[in-house]
Design an enzyme around this catalytic site. Structure first.
Site, PDB file in Angstrom:
ATOM      1  N   HIS A   1      79.869  65.495  37.149  1.00  0.00           N
ATOM      2  CA  HIS A   1      79.865  65.122  38.173  1.00  0.00           C
ATOM      3  C   HIS A   1      80.882  65.830  39.603  1.00  0.00           C
ATOM      4  O   HIS A   1      81.892  66.790  39.455  1.00  0.00           O
ATOM      5  CB  HIS A   1      80.352  63.223  38.131  1.00  0.00           C
ATOM      6  CG  HIS A   1      80.295  63.004  39.594  1.00  0.00           C
ATOM      7  ND1 HIS A   1      80.628  62.694  40.336  1.00  0.00           N
ATOM      8  CD2 HIS A   1      79.134  62.215  39.610  1.00  0.00           C
ATOM      9  CE1 HIS A   1      80.273  61.832  41.695  1.00  0.00           C
ATOM     10  NE2 HIS A   1      79.420  61.226  40.916  1.00  0.00           N
TER      11      HIS A   1
ATOM     12  N   GLU B   1      82.815  64.905  41.742  1.00  0.00           N
ATOM     13  CA  GLU B   1      83.978  64.571  41.963  1.00  0.00           C
ATOM     14  C   GLU B   1      85.159  65.408  40.549  1.00  0.00           C
ATOM     15  O   GLU B   1      86.514  65.750  40.905  1.00  0.00           O
ATOM     16  CB  GLU B   1      84.235  63.546  42.042  1.00  0.00           C
ATOM     17  CG  GLU B   1      83.580  61.962  43.173  1.00  0.00           C
ATOM     18  CD  GLU B   1      83.387  61.194  42.843  1.00  0.00           C
ATOM     19  OE1 GLU B   1      83.175  60.607  41.685  1.00  0.00           O
ATOM     20  OE2 GLU B   1      82.612  60.544  44.493  1.00  0.00           O
TER      21      GLU B   1
ATOM     22  N   SER C   1      74.213  58.108  47.618  1.00  0.00           N
ATOM     23  CA  SER C   1      73.516  56.750  48.430  1.00  0.00           C
ATOM     24  C   SER C   1      72.058  56.380  48.338  1.00  0.00           C
ATOM     25  O   SER C   1      71.273  56.116  49.276  1.00  0.00           O
ATOM     26  CB  SER C   1      73.449  57.176  50.536  1.00  0.00           C
ATOM     27  OG  SER C   1      75.205  57.807  50.302  1.00  0.00           O
TER      28      SER C   1
ATOM     29  N   ASN D   1      76.536  54.272  37.737  1.00  0.00           N
ATOM     30  CA  ASN D   1      77.514  54.938  37.807  1.00  0.00           C
ATOM     31  C   ASN D   1      79.068  54.388  38.589  1.00  0.00           C
ATOM     32  O   ASN D   1      79.317  54.309  39.666  1.00  0.00           O
ATOM     33  CB  ASN D   1      77.832  56.517  38.409  1.00  0.00           C
ATOM     34  CG  ASN D   1      79.134  57.600  38.170  1.00  0.00           C
ATOM     35  OD1 ASN D   1      80.128  56.994  37.420  1.00  0.00           O
ATOM     36  ND2 ASN D   1      79.074  58.362  38.737  1.00  0.00           N
ATOM     37  N   TRP D   2      80.248  54.139  38.026  1.00  0.00           N
ATOM     38  CA  TRP D   2      80.772  52.531  38.143  1.00  0.00           C
ATOM     39  C   TRP D   2      81.902  52.990  38.074  1.00  0.00           C
ATOM     40  O   TRP D   2      83.023  53.156  39.141  1.00  0.00           O
ATOM     41  CB  TRP D   2      80.941  51.241  37.269  1.00  0.00           C
ATOM     42  CG  TRP D   2      79.793  50.499  36.626  1.00  0.00           C
ATOM     43  CD1 TRP D   2      78.670  50.375  37.931  1.00  0.00           C
ATOM     44  CD2 TRP D   2      80.705  49.576  35.824  1.00  0.00           C
ATOM     45  NE1 TRP D   2      77.904  49.645  37.026  1.00  0.00           N
ATOM     46  CE2 TRP D   2      78.602  49.148  35.654  1.00  0.00           C
ATOM     47  CE3 TRP D   2      80.643  48.899  34.881  1.00  0.00           C
ATOM     48  CZ2 TRP D   2      78.441  48.034  34.587  1.00  0.00           C
ATOM     49  CZ3 TRP D   2      80.977  47.902  34.728  1.00  0.00           C
ATOM     50  CH2 TRP D   2      79.733  47.709  34.269  1.00  0.00           C
ATOM     51  N   LYS D   3      81.772  54.618  38.265  1.00  0.00           N
ATOM     52  CA  LYS D   3      82.953  55.818  38.368  1.00  0.00           C
ATOM     53  C   LYS D   3      84.373  54.340  38.291  1.00  0.00           C
ATOM     54  O   LYS D   3      84.301  54.201  37.554  1.00  0.00           O
ATOM     55  CB  LYS D   3      83.442  55.706  40.056  1.00  0.00           C
ATOM     56  CG  LYS D   3      81.464  55.932  40.623  1.00  0.00           C
ATOM     57  CD  LYS D   3      81.730  56.950  41.808  1.00  0.00           C
ATOM     58  CE  LYS D   3      80.576  57.599  42.224  1.00  0.00           C
ATOM     59  NZ  LYS D   3      81.298  58.567  43.574  1.00  0.00           N
TER      60      LYS D   3
ATOM     61  N   GLY E   1      78.608  58.828  48.432  1.00  0.00           N
ATOM     62  CA  GLY E   1      79.172  57.664  49.028  1.00  0.00           C
ATOM     63  C   GLY E   1      79.498  57.155  50.634  1.00  0.00           C
ATOM     64  O   GLY E   1      80.740  56.807  51.347  1.00  0.00           O
TER      65      GLY E   1
ATOM     66  N   GLU F   1      72.848  65.467  42.824  1.00  0.00           N
ATOM     67  CA  GLU F   1      73.636  65.028  43.895  1.00  0.00           C
ATOM     68  C   GLU F   1      74.191  65.960  44.686  1.00  0.00           C
ATOM     69  O   GLU F   1      74.713  66.200  44.631  1.00  0.00           O
ATOM     70  CB  GLU F   1      75.052  64.110  43.063  1.00  0.00           C
ATOM     71  CG  GLU F   1      74.162  63.602  42.023  1.00  0.00           C
ATOM     72  CD  GLU F   1      74.939  62.351  41.700  1.00  0.00           C
ATOM     73  OE1 GLU F   1      74.998  60.807  42.112  1.00  0.00           O
ATOM     74  OE2 GLU F   1      76.426  62.751  41.443  1.00  0.00           O
TER      75      GLU F   1
ATOM     76  N   GLY G   1      75.471  55.627  42.870  1.00  0.00           N
ATOM     77  CA  GLY G   1      77.686  54.931  41.930  1.00  0.00           C
ATOM     78  C   GLY G   1      77.367  53.296  43.175  1.00  0.00           C
ATOM     79  O   GLY G   1      77.686  52.704  42.085  1.00  0.00           O
ATOM     80  N   GLY G   2      77.999  53.387  44.341  1.00  0.00           N
ATOM     81  CA  GLY G   2      78.340  52.311  45.083  1.00  0.00           C
ATOM     82  C   GLY G   2      77.475  50.929  44.708  1.00  0.00           C
ATOM     83  O   GLY G   2      77.901  50.046  44.429  1.00  0.00           O
TER      84      GLY G   2
HETATM   85  P1  13P Z   1      76.543  56.784  45.877  1.00  0.00           P
HETATM   86  O1  13P Z   1      75.587  56.064  45.246  1.00  0.00           O
HETATM   87  O2  13P Z   1      77.890  55.790  45.524  1.00  0.00           O
HETATM   88  O3  13P Z   1      76.578  57.117  46.944  1.00  0.00           O
HETATM   89  O4  13P Z   1      77.064  57.756  43.944  1.00  0.00           O
HETATM   90  C1  13P Z   1      76.560  59.009  43.971  1.00  0.00           C
HETATM   91  C2  13P Z   1      77.117  58.976  42.803  1.00  0.00           C
HETATM   92  O5  13P Z   1      78.144  59.948  42.658  1.00  0.00           O
HETATM   93  C3  13P Z   1      76.347  58.532  41.778  1.00  0.00           C
HETATM   94  O6  13P Z   1      76.997  59.028  40.733  1.00  0.00           O
END
Ligand code: 13P
Length: 256
Positions: free
Chosen positions: A100, A102, A217, A10-12, A178, A172, A238-239
């Site tokens: 998600h 967020e 993470s 997920n590149w956000k 994050g 999640e 994510g990251g």
């Molecule tokens: P991180 O891997 O950066 O913690 O993000 C997880 C995430 O929200 C994937 O959708």
């Protein structure tokens, strides 16, 4: 039937379409056929990158699944600034993340909205990745299981019949996203097992078919332990998905 693991990046809200092309090319360079034979790999760029990434995937016959991060629940209409699931389907998108944390926390999406989106994604012949997860406060007050159960029941309310078999759920925990704090493999397994039981109570035959990812993470250093858990069928990253080498090391966790 064994569930095929799904590792999703997920590149956000990161990378413009030039940077997105670079990343997908680097990632393709890092991976080998046997990696894709072992797991499905999806990448979820921002909307503005989708067409570029799709073109590269198609032209070079890359074995990535294309994903989106969100969509609207209606197929068309007066919804300024929104993107329809039908538009995503036309770009050969396979997986759409819905709900998600967020989106839930920053854009006010509740379970009813997520349920409508999940059904709309299925309606356009794509697969939703429905996200659920508790906050730190909810975990510390021993409410994690009930919060997640309510989210699962509410978010799946509009999915009928055998579509549930094809669903992907991403657990999640909000406090792990994050932050560098990962749920322990045992805690993640316990919650994913709980989610599987909730799904089974909705439709018994889906129990062994629905895939459940862990997200929060995920890194090359913890993915192997997480993926060893019997109810964890993949990772939503994510990251660590923004860097080709680290995402590739997550994808080929079996070689670690
Ligand atoms: P991180 O891997 O950066 O913690 O993000 C997880 C995430 O929200 C994937 O959708």
């Amino acid at each position: 039937m064994a569930r095929i693991p799904l590792i999703s990046g997920n590149w956000k809200m990161n990378l413009n379409h030039f940077e997105a092309i670079q990343l997908i090319q680097k990632l393709s360079y890092e991976l080998r056929n046997h990696d894709y034979d072992a797991v499905e790999v999806s990448v979820h760029p921002p909307y503005t990158d989708l067409r570029s990434v799709q073109t590269v995937i198609d032209a070079d016959r890359m074995r990535f699944q294309l994903g989106a991060q969100n969509c609207h629940s209606e197929v068309s209409g007066a919804f300024t600034g929104e993107i329809s699931p039908a538009m995503l389907a036309k770009l050969n998108v396979d997986y759409v993340i819905v709900g998600h944390s967020e989106r839930r926390a920053l854009f006010g999406e509740n379970d009813a909205v997520v349920a409508a989106k999940a059904a709309a994604v299925f309606g356009c012949e794509m697969t939703p990745i429905v996200c659920v997860g508790e906050t730190l406060e909810e975990r510390e007050s021993d409410q994690a299981e009930s919060v997640v159960e309510t989210q699962v029941r509410g978010s799946l309310a509009s999915i009928s019949g055998d579509k549930l078999d094809e669903l992907v759920i991403a657990y999640e925990p909000v406090w792990a996203i994050g932050t560098g704090m990962t749920a322990s493999a045992q805690d993640a397994q316990e919650m994913c097992s709980h989610i599987r039981k909730v799904v089974a109570s909705i439709r018994a035959t889906s129990r062994n078919l629905v895939r459940i990812q862990y997200g929060g993470s995920v890194k090359p250093s913890n993915v192997t332990e997480l993926m060893a858990m019997s109810d964890i069928d993949g990772a939503l990253v994510g990251g660590a998905s923004l860097e080709a080498e680290s995402f590739a090391r997550i994808v080929n966790f079996k070689d670690a």
